[in-house]
Design a protein around this motif. Structure first.
Motif, PDB file in Angstrom:
ATOM      1  N   TRP A   4     -27.560  89.034  23.302  1.00 37.38           N
ATOM      2  CA  TRP A   4     -26.547  89.826  23.995  1.00 37.38           C
ATOM      3  C   TRP A   4     -25.487  88.965  24.658  1.00 37.38           C
ATOM      4  O   TRP A   4     -24.307  89.345  24.725  1.00 37.38           O
ATOM      5  N   LEU A   5     -25.852  87.784  25.132  1.00 40.48           N
ATOM      6  CA  LEU A   5     -24.883  86.920  25.800  1.00 40.48           C
ATOM      7  C   LEU A   5     -23.793  86.475  24.828  1.00 40.48           C
ATOM      8  O   LEU A   5     -22.608  86.480  25.166  1.00 40.48           O
ATOM      9  N   TRP A   6     -24.197  86.109  23.608  1.00 41.22           N
ATOM     10  CA  TRP A   6     -23.214  85.720  22.594  1.00 41.22           C
ATOM     11  C   TRP A   6     -22.374  86.916  22.161  1.00 41.22           C
ATOM     12  O   TRP A   6     -21.160  86.813  21.960  1.00 41.22           O
ATOM     13  N   LEU A   7     -23.005  88.089  22.045  1.00 44.82           N
ATOM     14  CA  LEU A   7     -22.281  89.301  21.666  1.00 44.82           C
ATOM     15  C   LEU A   7     -21.208  89.643  22.706  1.00 44.82           C
ATOM     16  O   LEU A   7     -20.052  89.922  22.364  1.00 44.82           O
ATOM     17  N   LEU A   8     -21.576  89.594  23.985  1.00 46.64           N
ATOM     18  CA  LEU A   8     -20.627  89.904  25.047  1.00 46.64           C
ATOM     19  C   LEU A   8     -19.513  88.861  25.123  1.00 46.64           C
ATOM     20  O   LEU A   8     -18.356  89.198  25.430  1.00 46.64           O
ATOM     21  N   THR A   9     -19.841  87.607  24.830  1.00 47.34           N
ATOM     22  CA  THR A   9     -18.822  86.559  24.818  1.00 47.34           C
ATOM     23  C   THR A   9     -17.779  86.831  23.737  1.00 47.34           C
ATOM     24  O   THR A   9     -16.576  86.659  23.958  1.00 47.34           O
ATOM     25  N   GLN A  10     -18.231  87.278  22.587  1.00 46.27           N
ATOM     26  CA  GLN A  10     -17.295  87.606  21.504  1.00 46.27           C
ATOM     27  C   GLN A  10     -16.424  88.804  21.865  1.00 46.27           C
ATOM     28  O   GLN A  10     -15.208  88.809  21.613  1.00 46.27           O
ATOM     29  N   VAL A  11     -17.030  89.828  22.450  1.00 47.00           N
ATOM     30  CA  VAL A  11     -16.251  90.996  22.867  1.00 47.00           C
ATOM     31  C   VAL A  11     -15.178  90.576  23.867  1.00 47.00           C
ATOM     32  O   VAL A  11     -14.010  90.987  23.762  1.00 47.00           O
ATOM     33  N   ALA A  12     -15.558  89.741  24.833  1.00 45.81           N
ATOM     34  CA  ALA A  12     -14.595  89.270  25.826  1.00 45.81           C
ATOM     35  C   ALA A  12     -13.476  88.470  25.171  1.00 45.81           C
ATOM     36  O   ALA A  12     -12.295  88.608  25.539  1.00 45.81           O
ATOM     37  N   GLY A  13     -13.819  87.631  24.194  1.00 46.88           N
ATOM     38  CA  GLY A  13     -12.807  86.828  23.515  1.00 46.88           C
ATOM     39  C   GLY A  13     -11.788  87.681  22.786  1.00 46.88           C
ATOM     40  O   GLY A  13     -10.576  87.453  22.893  1.00 46.88           O
ATOM     41  N   VAL A  14     -12.264  88.675  22.032  1.00 50.11           N
ATOM     42  CA  VAL A  14     -11.338  89.552  21.306  1.00 50.11           C
ATOM     43  C   VAL A  14     -10.507  90.375  22.289  1.00 50.11           C
ATOM     44  O   VAL A  14      -9.297  90.557  22.104  1.00 50.11           O
ATOM     45  N   TRP A  15     -11.149  90.873  23.343  1.00 49.92           N
ATOM     46  CA  TRP A  15     -10.433  91.654  24.362  1.00 49.92           C
ATOM     47  C   TRP A  15      -9.293  90.851  24.980  1.00 49.92           C
ATOM     48  O   TRP A  15      -8.175  91.351  25.126  1.00 49.92           O
ATOM     49  N   LEU A  16      -9.549  89.595  25.329  1.00 47.29           N
ATOM     50  CA  LEU A  16      -8.524  88.764  25.948  1.00 47.29           C
ATOM     51  C   LEU A  16      -7.393  88.430  24.983  1.00 47.29           C
ATOM     52  O   LEU A  16      -6.274  88.133  25.401  1.00 47.29           O
ATOM     53  N   ALA A  17      -7.675  88.478  23.689  1.00 47.88           N
ATOM     54  CA  ALA A  17      -6.677  88.077  22.691  1.00 47.88           C
ATOM     55  C   ALA A  17      -5.713  89.193  22.324  1.00 47.88           C
ATOM     56  O   ALA A  17      -4.532  88.948  22.081  1.00 47.88           O
ATOM     57  N   ILE A  18      -6.190  90.455  22.269  1.00 48.98           N
ATOM     58  CA  ILE A  18      -5.382  91.497  21.621  1.00 48.98           C
ATOM     59  C   ILE A  18      -4.299  92.104  22.524  1.00 48.98           C
ATOM     60  O   ILE A  18      -3.206  92.406  22.060  1.00 48.98           O
ATOM     61  N   SER A  19      -4.573  92.352  23.784  1.00 45.10           N
ATOM     62  CA  SER A  19      -3.575  92.901  24.722  1.00 45.10           C
ATOM     63  C   SER A  19      -2.865  94.130  24.159  1.00 45.10           C
ATOM     64  O   SER A  19      -1.638  94.280  24.302  1.00 45.10           O
ATOM     65  N   LEU A  20      -3.606  95.027  23.535  1.00 46.23           N
ATOM     66  CA  LEU A  20      -3.009  96.225  22.949  1.00 46.23           C
ATOM     67  C   LEU A  20      -2.431  97.143  24.023  1.00 46.23           C
ATOM     68  O   LEU A  20      -1.302  97.630  23.899  1.00 46.23           O
ATOM     69  N   ARG A  21      -3.193  97.389  25.072  1.00 43.62           N
ATOM     70  CA  ARG A  21      -2.699  98.248  26.154  1.00 43.62           C
ATOM     71  C   ARG A  21      -1.518  97.598  26.875  1.00 43.62           C
ATOM     72  O   ARG A  21      -0.544  98.280  27.222  1.00 43.62           O
ATOM     73  N   GLY A  22      -1.595  96.288  27.105  1.00 46.87           N
ATOM     74  CA  GLY A  22      -0.495  95.593  27.761  1.00 46.87           C
ATOM     75  C   GLY A  22       0.790  95.682  26.962  1.00 46.87           C
ATOM     76  O   GLY A  22       1.887  95.855  27.521  1.00 46.87           O
ATOM     77  N   LEU A  23       0.691  95.567  25.643  1.00 45.01           N
ATOM     78  CA  LEU A  23       1.859  95.692  24.776  1.00 45.01           C
ATOM     79  C   LEU A  23       2.492  97.063  24.939  1.00 45.01           C
ATOM     80  O   LEU A  23       3.717  97.184  25.094  1.00 45.01           O
ATOM     81  N   ALA A  24       1.663  98.107  24.925  1.00 39.43           N
ATOM     82  CA  ALA A  24       2.171  99.466  25.077  1.00 39.43           C
ATOM     83  C   ALA A  24       2.803  99.679  26.449  1.00 39.43           C
ATOM     84  O   ALA A  24       3.835 100.345  26.571  1.00 39.43           O
ATOM     85  N   GLU A  25       2.212  99.120  27.490  1.00 39.80           N
ATOM     86  CA  GLU A  25       2.764  99.280  28.842  1.00 39.80           C
ATOM     87  C   GLU A  25       4.141  98.650  28.956  1.00 39.80           C
ATOM     88  O   GLU A  25       5.058  99.220  29.564  1.00 39.80           O
ATOM     89  N   HIS A  26       4.316  97.458  28.358  1.00 40.82           N
ATOM     90  CA  HIS A  26       5.630  96.810  28.379  1.00 40.82           C
ATOM     91  C   HIS A  26       6.649  97.635  27.602  1.00 40.82           C
ATOM     92  O   HIS A  26       7.811  97.776  28.043  1.00 40.82           O
ATOM     93  N   GLY A  27       6.249  98.178  26.460  1.00 43.56           N
ATOM     94  CA  GLY A  27       7.167  98.989  25.676  1.00 43.56           C
ATOM     95  C   GLY A  27       7.532 100.290  26.372  1.00 43.56           C
ATOM     96  O   GLY A  27       8.701 100.705  26.373  1.00 43.56           O
ATOM     97  N   ARG A  28       6.557 100.919  26.990  1.00 40.57           N
ATOM     98  CA  ARG A  28       6.819 102.205  27.661  1.00 40.57           C
ATOM     99  C   ARG A  28       7.663 102.036  28.923  1.00 40.57           C
ATOM    100  O   ARG A  28       8.359 102.971  29.327  1.00 40.57           O
ATOM    101  N   ALA A  29       7.589 100.865  29.538  1.00 45.03           N
ATOM    102  CA  ALA A  29       8.472 100.612  30.680  1.00 45.03           C
ATOM    103  C   ALA A  29       9.931 100.696  30.239  1.00 45.03           C
ATOM    104  O   ALA A  29      10.802 101.157  30.997  1.00 45.03           O
ATOM    105  N   VAL A  30      10.216 100.269  29.005  1.00 43.26           N
ATOM    106  CA  VAL A  30      11.571 100.342  28.460  1.00 43.26           C
ATOM    107  C   VAL A  30      11.907 101.767  28.035  1.00 43.26           C
ATOM    108  O   VAL A  30      12.956 102.311  28.415  1.00 43.26           O
TER     109      VAL A  30
END
Length: 319
Positions: A83-109
């Motif tokens: 589980w520790l390795w699984l959670l580490t991978q989830v955290a890595g992908v989460w930190l990389a994608i920034s999907l919600r952050g991208l949408a927030e920047h676009g919607r501000a415009v």
């Protein structure tokens, strides 16, 4: 459990985590990496050297910047398990994608444009593009934000998912850091023309396949025939081998015209037109955000279907 199935579940969990929490507001690893890269560039980028020497310094800086984190990811891959390795991978992908952050920047415009607040829209778009935002018309602001959504969706979201699926956490880390270096050093200016070339070319190579998969995704989710036509006829004129297909297909899928002249601090850059149809509006920005979000859902559904099919044919697992 099959390795590919685990990878698909990790991607799904990371996208869910991103949707629930967004990106970290403080202590984001990429912010720290950006500071490290800036320090290296200040120390190693001697602009008075010969081009060949500057190229070599750029290669050295790229390796010094990227390799410690990649080696750490490889080390964790062998050190952690369960589980520790699984959670580490989830955290890595989460930190990389920034999907919600991208949408927030676009919607501000898009929200500011929809409310008729051009000044706020220019301030918001200035946070996500390097153009001279004050010189942009409302249509120019909408076009800049739409282009940013389409291109950054390819670079940060789809390419990150691709490289994680292909090469695991080390591949994801390598891609995301190289992409960050390209954003910092990949300019065709006297300061970075030779020093940043290694990072820029490596980023081009790593994004070649994901960019075309992203362009195909945009085409499938919009006006497919027009998107493919724009991709085929217009992308070659763009100065980036990967942004061209992504933005041409995205603009065609949305039925709008992007590209064209763009003001920068050094003057107006003449760029080819991409897509077909009316000029960009607030709705175009929302449409670009939707293409990225629906594209991620499509990828996850296809990956889940593929994982289920592979397990049906090879019940013992393939990884």
């Amino acid at each position: 459990m099959d390795t590919f199935v685990v990878a698909v579940l990790v991607c799904g969990a990371a996208v869910l985590l991103d949707w629930l929490m967004g990106e970290p507001r403080r202590w984001h690893p990429l912010v720290g990496f950006g500071r490290w890269a800036s320090l290296l560039e200040q120390r190693l980028n001697d602009q008075q050297t010969f081009p060949a020497h500057s190229l070599l310094l750029g290669v050295l800086a790229t390796l010094v910047a990227v390799m410690p984190a990649v080696v750490l990811a490889i080390f964790l891959q062998f050190l952690l398990e369960g589980w520790l390795w699984l959670l580490t991978q989830v955290a890595g992908v989460w930190l990389a994608i920034s999907l919600r952050g991208l949408a927030e920047h676009g919607r501000a415009v898009s929200t500011a444009l929809a409310c008729g607040d051009g000044a706020r829209a220019r301030l918001a778009v200035g946070r996500i593009v390097s153009r001279d935002a004050a010189a942009l018309s409302d249509e120019g602001v909408a076009a800049a934000a739409s282009e940013s959504m389409l291109e950054n969706g390819a670079d940060a979201v789809f390419s990150s998912l691709f490289w994680y699926l292909v090469a695991g956490l080390p591949g994801l880390v390598l891609h995301r850091l190289v992409n960050t270096l390209d954003a910092m050093w990949g300019y065709r200016t006297p300061r970075y023309l030779y020093f940043g070339r290694c990072a820029a070319r490596l980023d081009d190579a790593m994004n070649w396949v994901p960019a075309r998969l992203t362009a195909l995704t945009y085409a499938l989710l919009g006006n497919t025939r027009q998107a493919v036509k724009c991709w085929r006829e217009q992308s070659g004129a763009w100065d980036s081998p990967n942004a061209g297909p992504v933005m041409a297909a995205g603009a065609g899928a949305l039925g709008v015209t992007l590209g064209g002249p763009a003001p920068y601090s050094g003057g107006v850059k003449q760029r080819p037109l991409l897509g077909r149809g009316q000029g960009a509006t607030a709705q175009t920005v929302e449409g670009a955000i939707s293409l990225v979000q629906r594209g991620v859902m499509l990828w996850l559904l296809v990956l889940l279907a593929l994982a289920a099919s592979l397990n049906a044919f090879w019940p013992g697992g393939i990884g």
